[in-house]
Write an enzyme that holds these catalytic residues in place. Structure first.
Site, PDB file in Angstrom:
ATOM      1  N   GLN A  92      66.146  69.239  49.284  1.00 31.83           N
ATOM      2  CA  GLN A  92      64.870  68.653  49.672  1.00 31.83           C
ATOM      3  C   GLN A  92      65.042  67.146  49.814  1.00 31.83           C
ATOM      4  O   GLN A  92      65.687  66.499  48.992  1.00 31.83           O
ATOM      5  CB  GLN A  92      63.798  68.960  48.610  1.00 31.83           C
ATOM      6  CG  GLN A  92      62.390  68.557  48.991  1.00 31.83           C
ATOM      7  CD  GLN A  92      62.031  67.135  48.563  1.00 31.83           C
ATOM      8  OE1 GLN A  92      62.628  66.598  47.629  1.00 31.83           O
ATOM      9  NE2 GLN A  92      61.040  66.538  49.219  1.00 31.83           N
ATOM     10  N   SER A  93      64.478  66.577  50.894  1.00 29.83           N
ATOM     11  CA  SER A  93      64.523  65.140  51.143  1.00 29.83           C
ATOM     12  C   SER A  93      65.980  64.671  51.236  1.00 29.83           C
ATOM     13  O   SER A  93      66.728  65.140  52.092  1.00 29.83           O
ATOM     14  CB  SER A  93      63.750  64.402  50.049  1.00 29.83           C
ATOM     15  OG  SER A  93      63.527  63.068  50.404  1.00 29.83           O
ATOM     16  N   ALA A  94      66.414  63.729  50.390  1.00 30.24           N
ATOM     17  CA  ALA A  94      67.818  63.314  50.415  1.00 30.24           C
ATOM     18  C   ALA A  94      68.734  64.498  50.172  1.00 30.24           C
ATOM     19  O   ALA A  94      69.848  64.570  50.714  1.00 30.24           O
ATOM     20  CB  ALA A  94      68.063  62.227  49.373  1.00 30.24           C
ATOM     21  N   ASP A 103      64.740  71.238  53.485  1.00 31.32           N
ATOM     22  CA  ASP A 103      63.342  70.875  53.327  1.00 31.32           C
ATOM     23  C   ASP A 103      63.192  69.375  53.565  1.00 31.32           C
ATOM     24  O   ASP A 103      63.548  68.565  52.700  1.00 31.32           O
ATOM     25  CB  ASP A 103      62.844  71.172  51.899  1.00 31.32           C
ATOM     26  CG  ASP A 103      62.781  72.640  51.554  1.00 31.32           C
ATOM     27  OD1 ASP A 103      63.292  73.461  52.332  1.00 31.32           O
ATOM     28  OD2 ASP A 103      62.229  72.962  50.486  1.00 31.32           O
ATOM     29  N   HIS A 138      55.025  64.757  50.995  1.00 23.17           N
ATOM     30  CA  HIS A 138      56.462  64.908  50.802  1.00 23.17           C
ATOM     31  C   HIS A 138      56.761  65.404  49.388  1.00 23.17           C
ATOM     32  O   HIS A 138      56.296  64.817  48.414  1.00 23.17           O
ATOM     33  CB  HIS A 138      57.147  63.557  51.047  1.00 23.17           C
ATOM     34  CG  HIS A 138      58.632  63.613  51.113  1.00 23.17           C
ATOM     35  ND1 HIS A 138      59.307  64.257  52.119  1.00 23.17           N
ATOM     36  CD2 HIS A 138      59.595  63.087  50.298  1.00 23.17           C
ATOM     37  CE1 HIS A 138      60.619  64.131  51.936  1.00 23.17           C
ATOM     38  NE2 HIS A 138      60.812  63.432  50.835  1.00 23.17           N
TER      39      HIS A 138
END
Length: 529
Positions: A244-246, A270, A438
């Site tokens: 997820q994200s980074a 994600d 987010h």
């Protein structure tokens, strides 16, 4: 010095054959691994899941091993008590300024705090959540095709990579602990682990050959799982990496870094892909030198080896104290350490590599959240005042990179599924304007959504179950597993088969996001918005 948009979230916010491993006791709570004899626990409230927490997977990266590639542990006779969540890698989280992650929802932070949680440089650990009825003691082995994967009695495995802008994050994050998920559906295993972040993971120091140690840590964990996951009842031929994200960007970095030897059989991203604007442009190594000048290693910029040796003798605490004081001072520009283009695990032109087929030919799920951009604009208790900036943040960092990544995968015949998370549940988004911000999909996936700010609604439980079951189906068989979920591959940009979770009173449905995709020009927003 450079500060990326993703870092705003983290501000205040191989064919091998291995010997078989067997349980040492009949209760399933002692497992033999290459790291040692691991003893886990059962939480009486979650009786269907065995938890093995904080297993060291690599030699501690301390002293002269700071800023070196991870070295997998090989100490099978060691005893490891794996019953408590591990400390995280060195990082700093400020509670100064405004952010929904330190004002409204703390559970995406280490230990749910609005300040830095427990950290240590000796942090390279992996945690495993496995069903209590899992078949154990199986032998690892070579990869099988998806058509034969179902013949294994080992369970599918999701290896989770946390986000945090490559500057914060860890296993000990309340919303990101998957025990409740495994307890609900004990037909899969979830693995989470610590990897090095900020200057410890991505130093960009002139005296180094390798730089992206955080990403190398991630590969090391996949290798560790290939060797050891059968001991926990997992199938080493049915592992997917999910971030997820980074962490999502990391999954795609991995996809391109190991195109012919991915080990894993699927990818889940994600909110982030390799097209996301995150890599550093600090070609002069100025950030590392800037820190060195302030922690007792000054005047060594022209002697990189000496500078590096000096910096390895600076304590982690002193380095983090400097980051804290610099950040709290409000000094500009921001001081950031991001993945570095090295031509080995991070590349300069992902579009060209994709077109050339230089990525793993394995299926992927790629998605974004409807309000991914909300946390990346100026915070106000009543919500962002400039919705154009919110849209720009969504498009530039998450949505357009995802759209371009999917387009390139379609062009090169790689099976891809697309989702949109649109849930707006009051115990996750306590202020309505937050929407599907987010990270807000993670409590639904991990099963932690009812743990804070009141009970979950029936729709929330249904959305969570649909989301979880889709990911498990994909991990079980990335090629065919989603057929039973009536989720069809995303065949064309602008088509109506995007899987949407949690929107408008419906747990799961198909929708079209063509109008938003039309706002993208490649991986960037079309101008003007």
């Amino acid at each position: 010095m450079k500060k990326t948009l993703l870092r705003c979230l983290a501000l205040p916010v191989f064919v091998f054959a291995f010997p078989p491993f067997h349980h040492g006791t009949s209760d399933g709570l002692t497992v033999s691994t290459t790291s040692g004899q691991v003893h886990g626990k059962v939480d009486p409230a979650l009786p269907n899941v065995h938890q093995f927490l904080g297993i060291p997977y690599a030699v501690p990266p301390v002293g002269n091993l700071r800023w070196t590639a991870p070295r997998l542990l090989d100490q099978p006779s060691a005893h490891i008590e794996a019953t408590e969540l591990p400390v995280s890698c060195p990082q700093y989280l400020t509670n100064q300024g405004n952010s929904l992650y330190v004002r409204d929802v703390l559970q995406f932070n280490l230990q749910g705090l609005n300040t830095t949680g427990a950290i240590s440089e000796d942090c390279l650990t992996v945690s495993v959540w496995a069903p209590s009825n899992a078949t154990t003691g199986k032998q690892g082995g070579h990869h099988r095709s998806s058509s034969s994967a179902a013949k294994s009695d080992g369970l599918p495995v999701l290896i989770f990579i946390y986000g945090g802008g490559f500057s914060t994050g860890g296993v000990d994050v309340p919303y990101q602990i998957p025990a409740q998920w495994v307890n609900r559906t004990p037909d899969h295993i979830v693995v989470s682990f610590n990897y090095r972040v900020n200057v410890f993971g991505f130093p960009n120091a002139a005296g180094l050959g390798e730089q992206n140690f955080g990403l190398l840590d991630q590969r090391a964990v996949v290798e560790w799982c290939q060797k050891n996951i059968a001991a926990f009842g997992g199938d080493p031929d049915r592992m997917v990496i999910w971030g997820q994200s980074a962490g999502s960007i990391s999954v795609d970095f991995y996809n391109f870094a190991y195109p012919t030897d991915p080990i894993v059989s699927g990818l889940i991203m994600d909110s982030g892909t390799a097209e996301s604007p995150i890599t550093t442009d600090d070609t002069t190594h100025s950030n590392f030198t800037f820190v060195a000048e302030h922690v007792g290693c000054s005047g060594l910029a022209s002697a990189p080896a000496q500078q590096l040796a000096c910096m390895r003798n600076v304590s982690a605490a002193k380095l983090e104290d400097f980051f804290a004081s610099y950040q709290e001072s409000g000094a500009t520009p921001g001081l950031g350490f991001d993945p570095i283009v090295d031509g080995a695990v991070v590349f300069a032109n992902y579009t060209e590599r994709a077109v050339a087929g230089q990525q793993a030919n394995i299926p992927a799920i790629i998605g974004t959240n409807a309000q991914d951009g909300v946390p990346f604009v100026t915070y106000h208790p009543t919500g962002p005042s400039n919705q154009t900036l919110v849209l720009e943040a969504l498009l530039s960092t998450f949505f357009c990179p995802a759209t371009e990544t999917i387009r390139l995968r379609q062009e090169t015949g790689r099976l891809t599924y697309r989702y949109l998370y649109a849930g707006n549940f009051s115990n996750i988004s306590p202020k309505p304007w937050m929407g599907a911000y987010h990270s807000s999909e993670l409590p639904l996936l991990m099963g932690t959504h009812p743990d804070f700010r009141g009970p979950s609604t029936a729709l929330e439980y249904a959305t969570s179950a649909a989301f979880q079951d889709a990911y498990v189906a994909f991990a079980s068989d990335p090629v065919n597993g989603l057929v039973a979920q009536d989720w069809t591959p995303y065949a064309q940009i602008g088509a109506g088969n995007v899987r949407e979770f949690g929107a408008a009173g419906v747990a799961v449905r198909d929708t079209s996001i063509g109008p938003t995709e039309a706002l993208c020009d490649g991986a960037a927003p079309a101008a003007p918005l």
